[in-house]
Design a protein around this motif. Structure first.
Motif, PDB file in Angstrom:
ATOM      1  N   ARG A 245      13.200 -22.377  -7.133  1.00  0.00           N
ATOM      2  CA  ARG A 245      14.289 -21.849  -7.962  1.00  0.00           C
ATOM      3  C   ARG A 245      14.542 -22.684  -9.192  1.00  0.00           C
ATOM      4  O   ARG A 245      14.752 -22.158 -10.270  1.00  0.00           O
ATOM      5  CB  ARG A 245      15.579 -21.802  -7.136  1.00  0.00           C
ATOM      6  CG  ARG A 245      15.762 -20.474  -6.465  1.00  0.00           C
ATOM      7  CD  ARG A 245      17.181 -20.276  -5.961  1.00  0.00           C
ATOM      8  NE  ARG A 245      17.192 -19.103  -5.097  1.00  0.00           N
ATOM      9  CZ  ARG A 245      17.932 -18.981  -4.016  1.00  0.00           C
ATOM     10  NH1 ARG A 245      18.743 -19.963  -3.663  1.00  0.00           N
ATOM     11  NH2 ARG A 245      17.877 -17.882  -3.301  1.00  0.00           N
ATOM     12  N   CYS A 246      14.561 -24.020  -9.034  1.00  0.00           N
ATOM     13  CA  CYS A 246      15.043 -24.855 -10.149  1.00  0.00           C
ATOM     14  C   CYS A 246      14.026 -25.901 -10.595  1.00  0.00           C
ATOM     15  O   CYS A 246      14.298 -26.657 -11.524  1.00  0.00           O
ATOM     16  CB  CYS A 246      16.338 -25.550  -9.757  1.00  0.00           C
ATOM     17  SG  CYS A 246      16.080 -26.910  -8.598  1.00  0.00           S
ATOM     18  N   HIS A 270      19.009 -30.446  -5.925  1.00  0.00           N
ATOM     19  CA  HIS A 270      19.814 -29.761  -6.938  1.00  0.00           C
ATOM     20  C   HIS A 270      20.482 -28.496  -6.370  1.00  0.00           C
ATOM     21  O   HIS A 270      21.670 -28.289  -6.544  1.00  0.00           O
ATOM     22  CB  HIS A 270      18.941 -29.387  -8.139  1.00  0.00           C
ATOM     23  CG  HIS A 270      19.683 -28.609  -9.185  1.00  0.00           C
ATOM     24  ND1 HIS A 270      20.607 -29.184 -10.037  1.00  0.00           N
ATOM     25  CD2 HIS A 270      19.657 -27.289  -9.502  1.00  0.00           C
ATOM     26  CE1 HIS A 270      21.113 -28.256 -10.820  1.00  0.00           C
ATOM     27  NE2 HIS A 270      20.561 -27.090 -10.532  1.00  0.00           N
ATOM     28  N   CYS A 271      19.699 -27.666  -5.662  1.00  0.00           N
ATOM     29  CA  CYS A 271      20.237 -26.397  -5.142  1.00  0.00           C
ATOM     30  C   CYS A 271      21.110 -26.609  -3.905  1.00  0.00           C
ATOM     31  O   CYS A 271      21.882 -25.722  -3.536  1.00  0.00           O
ATOM     32  CB  CYS A 271      19.105 -25.435  -4.781  1.00  0.00           C
ATOM     33  SG  CYS A 271      18.115 -24.895  -6.177  1.00  0.00           S
TER      34      CYS A 271
END
Ligand SMILES: [Zn+2]
Length: 279
Positions: A245-246, A270-271
């Motif tokens: 995702r990131c 992060h997520c």
């Protein structure tokens, strides 16, 4: 890694070939039950309960000599795949695809042989003993009696426990292993050490667990991303690779209730921020 979906599939396969069949051979290769022989008995059914596999049978009164001495007491072969276990079904004379010394249970019918290899756990139980052996399990994610509110209630009953440990505790809900634990924490956006009480929407997380296992129960490729090849999982086993995702590097750590039960966890820093993290 065997989780509830794997065991559900194995039970279904064994049920299709064994249910209603009379055993023509029975070899339990565990010292404590080496003398147990159910040859002549009939298999009633094979079911999964969370990550446990139950093969239920009973003496065939018309055929089995044992029926007179033991009565018609039903029995259960209770096994757990743990990390490496699996069941194979072979036709008569077909070569085994695993070494024979790794077989722990061999059940023969007139035309098929079911072999359990490297079963992490195997015991023979009476019907009463079976109830005691699996009675502690929480709602079964793939069981006919799945009860989401009860699973939520059990998880929430220990609010300070890290969610990554609570999900693995089969007394809360039955069927999740390490892969789903990691994936569910990612999908919920919580660090595995987040206390249960700080998980933003626990019922939604439980519902997601149910949906993922239902979606995967009939296929050999386990997917949480919706993809059936390539990146089938969000974080599990992806340490040092990029978060899908990131693009942050996926982190790898070990957590457990004690040092003897440490299991790998994978998460995206992060997520999956720490929420109300307790040190
Ligand atoms: Zn991420």
């Amino acid at each position: 890694m065997p989780e509830g979906d794997t065991v559900w599939r194995a039970a279904g396969q064994l049920h299709r070939i064994l249910a209603g069949q009379q055993l023509t051979g029975c070899d339990i290769r565990v010292p404590r039950f080496a003398a147990t022989d159910f040859t002549g008995d009939r298999i009633l059914e094979v079911v999964s309960r969370g990550k446990h596999l139950l093969i239920r049978g009973e003496p065939d009164a018309a055929i089995s000599d044992r029926a007179s001495s033991r009565g018609a007491e039903p029995w259960t072969i209770h096994s757990h795949l743990k990390m490496e276990g699996l069941w194979h079904v072979y036709g008569r004379g077909e070569p085994w695809r695993r070494p024979a010394f790794k077989a722990r249970c061999v059940l023969e019918t007139a035309d098929r042989i079911a072999v359990g290899f490297e079963l992490g756990f195997l015991q023979v139980l009476s019907a009463t003993e079976e109830a005691a052996a699996v009675g502690h399990l929480g709602p079964d994610l793939l069981g006919p009696d799945w009860d989401a509110p009860e699973a939520v209630r059990r998880l929430a009953s220990d609010p300070d426990r890290p969610i990554g440990l609570a999900l693995l505790d089969q007394r809360n809900l039955a069927g999740l292993g390490n892969v789903y634990r990691c994936e569910l924490c990612f999908l919920a956006g919580v660090h595995p050490l987040t206390p249960v009480a700080a998980v933003p929407n626990l019922p939604r997380m439980v519902e997601l667990a149910h949906r993922l296992l239902q979606a995967n129960k009939n296929r050999s490729t386990r997917s949480t991303t919706g993809r059936l090849r390539g990146d089938t999982l969000w974080v599990y086993g992806r340490d040092r690779r990029r978060c899908l995702r990131c693009s942050t590097a996926v982190a790898h750590d070990q957590v457990g209730d004690n040092e003897l039960e440490l299991r790998d966890v994978y998460y995206c820093p992060h997520c999956q921020p720490h929420r109300g993290h307790i040190a």
